[in-house]
Enzyme design. Sequence first.
Site, short mmCIF file in Angstrom:
data_model
loop_
_atom_site.label_atom_id
_atom_site.label_comp_id
_atom_site.label_asym_id
_atom_site.label_seq_id
_atom_site.Cartn_x
_atom_site.Cartn_y
_atom_site.Cartn_z
N ASN A 114 0.83 -1.19 0.00
CA ASN A 114 0.00 0.00 0.00
C ASN A 114 0.87 1.25 0.00
OD1 ASN A 114 -0.53 1.97 2.46
ND2 ASN A 114 0.14 0.02 3.34
N PHE A 118 -2.01 8.05 4.13
CA PHE A 118 -2.85 8.59 5.21
C PHE A 118 -4.10 9.28 4.66
CE2 PHE A 118 0.92 9.30 8.39
CZ PHE A 118 1.01 7.93 8.59
N SER A 179 5.27 5.07 8.92
CA SER A 179 4.74 4.77 7.60
C SER A 179 5.74 5.22 6.54
CB SER A 179 3.40 5.49 7.37
OG SER A 179 3.02 5.40 6.01
N ASN A 181 4.91 6.06 3.57
CA ASN A 181 4.14 6.70 2.50
C ASN A 181 3.90 8.19 2.68
OD1 ASN A 181 3.85 4.20 1.13
ND2 ASN A 181 2.24 3.63 2.59
N THR A 182 4.46 8.79 3.74
CA THR A 182 4.43 10.24 3.93
C THR A 182 5.87 10.74 3.93
OG1 THR A 182 2.36 10.23 5.18
CG2 THR A 182 3.81 12.13 5.49
N LYS A 210 4.62 3.38 17.20
CA LYS A 210 4.66 2.35 16.17
C LYS A 210 5.95 2.50 15.37
CE LYS A 210 1.77 0.02 12.76
NZ LYS A 210 0.40 -0.07 12.23
N ASN A 239 5.37 -1.66 11.61
CA ASN A 239 4.68 -1.12 10.47
C ASN A 239 5.05 -1.95 9.22
OD1 ASN A 239 3.24 0.79 8.79
ND2 ASN A 239 3.72 2.38 10.28
#
Length: 343
Positions: A114, A118, A179, A181-182, A210, A239
Amino acid sequence: MFEKAVRPVLFRIGGGDAEKAHEFTLDRLRRLGERTRSLLRARYATDAPVEVFGVRFPNAVGLAAGVDKNGHALPAWSALGFGFVEVGTVTAKAQPGNDKPRLFRLRGSEAIINRMGFNNAGAAALAARLDALGPIGVPLGISLGKSKVTPLEEAVEDYLTSYRLLHPYADYIAVNVSSPNTPGLRSLQDKSAIADLLTALAGDTPVLVKIAPDLTEPAIAELLEVCLSHGAAGVIATNTTLARDGLAAADQPRGAEAGGLSGRPLTEKARKVVHFVHTETGGRLPIIGVGGVMSPDDASRLLDAGASLVQLYSGFIYHGPALVRGAARAAASHRARAESETR
């Protein structure tokens, strides 16, 4: 029944588009009536209470963040056997997330990639929904992330905005600084950055950090030192990963997609991180183990490694509520064995 009858249908929705199937499933779960939820609860719920960081959980298996970001289907999850639910990741500002397509199944590897970014309706919208809904019957965790438009130097205030809105509804708060993805987010795992965050957020509501599975052991050890000294109630490990180890040959082309990988290829890596965290802290920081829990045995191995609770994401997508029930029963057996050994 799920794997033979339900999953094939879900995996065909939208011509195989994983995000469309996800949205379809959430919508159907949101619409479940109380009678249907009661029937599901009778089949899948496991009563095996455990207390961790001062919170009593009906069982040790939770729904990981990322499945129900905006809390649309909250009444359904306990009916499917989950002992707790983590919503989010939510940000102070509503944001659409990254461009589509951004969610991919790697079926031969029982994995998911993925790069959602967010996508969520924002902290204020979630607070309003939780206020209207009331208690959901199981503990609720809320995962907080940084808004993409917020500069890194303003990250603490961004997290604090979400925290102020949402902590009254949370049994625990998860600080997502891992994450992939940011842009720049993972730099908030650095010692000084996480210290600033925990100083601002640690309070009456338990705050957990996390962490990424891709950190080196020295980096994890440094982060854990800050968690212990700045009031963190625990750690969520782990994560998604940027690595692509363990993919089936047929999944290698799709494995080139950008984003975080979850599922079976993460199973052993997550277990090793959980074991390291438990050993490094001497058991002083409770751990929620997440990553590659695809069978009840995987859940047991995470608990053996030192986790107090486990969460499902990809495992639930591939194996459905029977896995929730099986993992919860495995966790109960694990707890019973541990208690008998200490007598």
